[in-house]
Motif scaffolding. Structure first.
Motif, PDB file in Angstrom:
ATOM      1  N   ASP A 212       8.602 -19.182  -8.987  1.00  0.00           N
ATOM      2  CA  ASP A 212       8.038 -18.716 -10.237  1.00  0.00           C
ATOM      3  C   ASP A 212       8.796 -17.384 -11.311  1.00  0.00           C
ATOM      4  N   LYS A 214       7.453 -14.897 -13.365  1.00  0.00           N
ATOM      5  CA  LYS A 214       5.204 -14.178 -14.165  1.00  0.00           C
ATOM      6  C   LYS A 214       5.894 -13.733 -15.356  1.00  0.00           C
ATOM      7  N   GLY A 226       1.106 -17.010 -17.473  1.00  0.00           N
ATOM      8  CA  GLY A 226       1.006 -18.353 -16.692  1.00  0.00           C
ATOM      9  C   GLY A 226       2.203 -18.610 -15.967  1.00  0.00           C
ATOM     10  N   PHE A 269      -1.686 -24.017  -3.002  1.00  0.00           N
ATOM     11  CA  PHE A 269      -0.361 -23.669  -2.848  1.00  0.00           C
ATOM     12  C   PHE A 269      -0.375 -22.207  -1.753  1.00  0.00           C
ATOM     13  N   ASN A 285      -3.351 -20.343  -3.951  1.00  0.00           N
ATOM     14  CA  ASN A 285      -3.744 -21.453  -5.270  1.00  0.00           C
ATOM     15  C   ASN A 285      -4.297 -22.938  -4.585  1.00  0.00           C
ATOM     16  N   ARG A 287      -5.119 -25.799  -5.326  1.00  0.00           N
ATOM     17  CA  ARG A 287      -3.844 -26.762  -6.857  1.00  0.00           C
ATOM     18  C   ARG A 287      -2.574 -26.932  -6.726  1.00  0.00           C
ATOM     19  N   GLY A 289       0.485 -25.274  -8.831  1.00  0.00           N
ATOM     20  CA  GLY A 289       1.869 -24.823  -9.239  1.00  0.00           C
ATOM     21  C   GLY A 289       1.593 -25.452 -11.415  1.00  0.00           C
ATOM     22  N   ASP A 290       1.810 -24.234 -11.876  1.00  0.00           N
ATOM     23  CA  ASP A 290       2.099 -24.355 -13.385  1.00  0.00           C
ATOM     24  C   ASP A 290       2.737 -23.334 -13.756  1.00  0.00           C
ATOM     25  N   PRO A 291       4.047 -23.404 -13.319  1.00  0.00           N
ATOM     26  CA  PRO A 291       4.819 -24.418 -14.599  1.00  0.00           C
ATOM     27  C   PRO A 291       5.958 -24.794 -12.433  1.00  0.00           C
ATOM     28  N   GLU A 292       5.032 -24.530 -11.312  1.00  0.00           N
ATOM     29  CA  GLU A 292       6.365 -25.045 -10.035  1.00  0.00           C
ATOM     30  C   GLU A 292       5.404 -26.946 -10.199  1.00  0.00           C
TER      31      GLU A 292
HETATM   32  N1  GLY Z   1       2.268 -20.725 -11.441  1.00  0.00           N
HETATM   33  C1  GLY Z   1       1.902 -20.225 -10.273  1.00  0.00           C
HETATM   34  C2  GLY Z   1       0.505 -20.175 -10.567  1.00  0.00           C
HETATM   35  O1  GLY Z   1       0.473 -21.572 -11.063  1.00  0.00           O
HETATM   36  O2  GLY Z   1      -0.471 -19.825  -9.940  1.00  0.00           O
END
Ligand code: GLY
Ligand code: AMP
Length: 423
Positions: A212, A214, A226, A269, A285, A287, A289-292
């Motif tokens: 990512d 950040k 994010g 994650f 995490n 869940r 990732g966003d944007p993974e």
């Molecule tokens: N890209 C980091 C997250 O989803 O926490």
């Protein structure tokens, strides 16, 4: 079957796109979704934290499977409530989502089970935290215990800054109740890698790695966001790193959660830092990732429904997770001013250039359908993703595709994946 996805960002759009590819699925709903998700699913105006409404909707519409994308409802116990109502749902229960919901919990877990991470202390009293800082080595990292939209981490260079940080988190409560407790930890250096995995309580299957970006500006300057873009796989995630993590981190985490009576079903994650002394866990995490997710899921060969069902049913050991032998890059198109303040409501042009091919994707994050067309509706607006034979080609393709889209105040980083050149 009928699938409900809970969430409204680019990650949920990527999940929906994967679900749509499954021959098992007849109908997708998303609560609350966004304009892009609305093109492949029926969006329903229910917020991700409206648990009663979600449960009722799932019952009334005979939903066969719910996939929870976001951290807040997971940490808040949506999975427990759905299960109690006899519904099938993918994601960790509240007692397992704590892996993300409390940094103090996850640090204690890692210490107890010898999972490599930065040295730390937990505090629930600001005076004790301030006293500890007097003897701590600078720089030091302060973390609010609870969820803080990825913003509850302060890296402090001096004692003064660190003291100010403790006051900000624990006394001024800048991150709300997330700052009732905090972690103070050792500052580490190295490359960061995101590793997502599927977990069925016992077995873990690792997805292709990602990285990512950040910070808001080129050269990793500016405020934390994010996430402004990702690439997958990470060339720095070598076989040696993978072996180390398999031996010391992945299964160890799953086993630790099971041993604590908190079996984890869902996505873990692993936020890793590759330090000179080997990989260390920065954070967990609970869940995708966003944007993974936007660069990992398009490369997954498996039917996501089969994998998710195996996670729920405890049969993940029978799944061979496979990824395409290629690469993907996602460049986030944001609103100028993100993450602080920005205008929204601008018409987005060029979306039709993304014609549903398997090579180019335009995942919506903050968008809204209006009578005039689709308009910007958030800080992160779109995640333009492209594949390529290898990373450099994927990066060139992704940046080419960013030119297809125009809207007022369009802002992006121009160096997503620059690190590839150093590999
Ligand atoms: N890209 C980091 C997250 O989803 O926490
Ligand atoms: P986290 O939410 O814990 O992943 O922290 C957000 C970001 O802060 C990470 O992606 C790292 O860039 C940075 N960070 C967190 N912990 C540390 C640490 N112990 N040393 C250096 N950087 C850190």
């Amino acid at each position: 079957m009928k699938v409900l996805i809970v969430g409204s960002g680019g990650r949920e759009h990527a999940i929906a796109a994967s679900v749509a590819k499954s021959p098992k699925v007849d109908k997708i709903y998303c609560a609350p979704g966004n304009a892009g998700i609305g093109q492949i699913a029926e969006c329903v105006p229910i917020g991700a934290m409206e648990f009663d409404k979600i449960v009722n909707f799932a019952k009334e519409h005979a939903i066969d499977l719910t996939i929870v994308g976001m951290d807040d409802p997971l940490v808040g116990g949506l999975v427990d409530e759905m299960e109690a109502a006899g519904l099938r749902v993918f994601g960790p229960r509240k007692n397992a989502a704590i892996l993300e919901g409390s940094k103090a919990f996850s640090k204690d877990l890692m210490k107890k089970y010898n999972i490599p991470t930065a040295a730390y202390e937990n505090f629930d009293d600001p005076q004790a935290a301030l006293a500890y800082l007097e003897t701590a080595k600078m720089p030091v990292v302060l973390k609010a215990d609870g969820l803080a939209l990825g913003k509850g981490v302060l890296i402090c260079q001096t004692l003064e800054e660190a003291k100010e940080g403790v006051r900000t988190i624990m006394e001024d409560k800048k991150f709300g109740a997330a700052g009732n407790r905090m972690v103070i930890e050792e500052f580490m250096t190295g490359r960061e890698v995101s590793v997502l995995s599927f977990v069925d309580g016992r077995t873990i299957r690792i997805m292709s790695s990602a990285q990512d970006h950040k910070r808001a500006q080129d050269g990793d300057r500016g405020l934390n966001t994010g996430g402004m873009g990702t690439f997958s796989p990470s060339p720095f995630y070598t076989e040696e790193v993978d072996e180390f993590c398999k031996e010391h981190i992945y299964q160890a985490t799953v086993d630790a959660m099971a041993a604590e009576g908190r079996p984890f079903h869902g996505v873990i994650f692993f936020g890793l830092m590759l330090t000179q002394d080997g990989p260390r866990v920065l954070e967990y995490n609970a869940r995708f990732g966003d944007p993974e997710a936007q660069v990992v899921l398009p490369r997954m060969k498996n039917d996501i429904i089969e994998v998710v069902e195996a996670c729920i049913g405890g049969t993940l050991d029978q799944i061979d997770l496979q990824f395409e032998d290629n690469a993907a890059v996602c460049v986030v198109l944001a609103s100028e001013g993100y993450p602080v303040s920005y205008e929204k409501g601008f018409l987005i042009k060029g979306l039709e250039r993304f014609d549903g091919s398997d090579e180019y994707y335009c995942f919506h994050a903050g968008t809204k359908q209006t009578e005039q067309g689709i308009v910007t509706n958030g800080g992160r607006v779109l995640g333009v993703t492209a594949k390529g034979k290898e990373l450099k080609e994927a990066r060139a393709n992704a940046y080419e595709a960013t030119k297809w889209i125009s809207f007022d105040n369009k802002y992006m980083r121009n160096d997503i994946g620059k690190a590839i050149d150093e590999a």
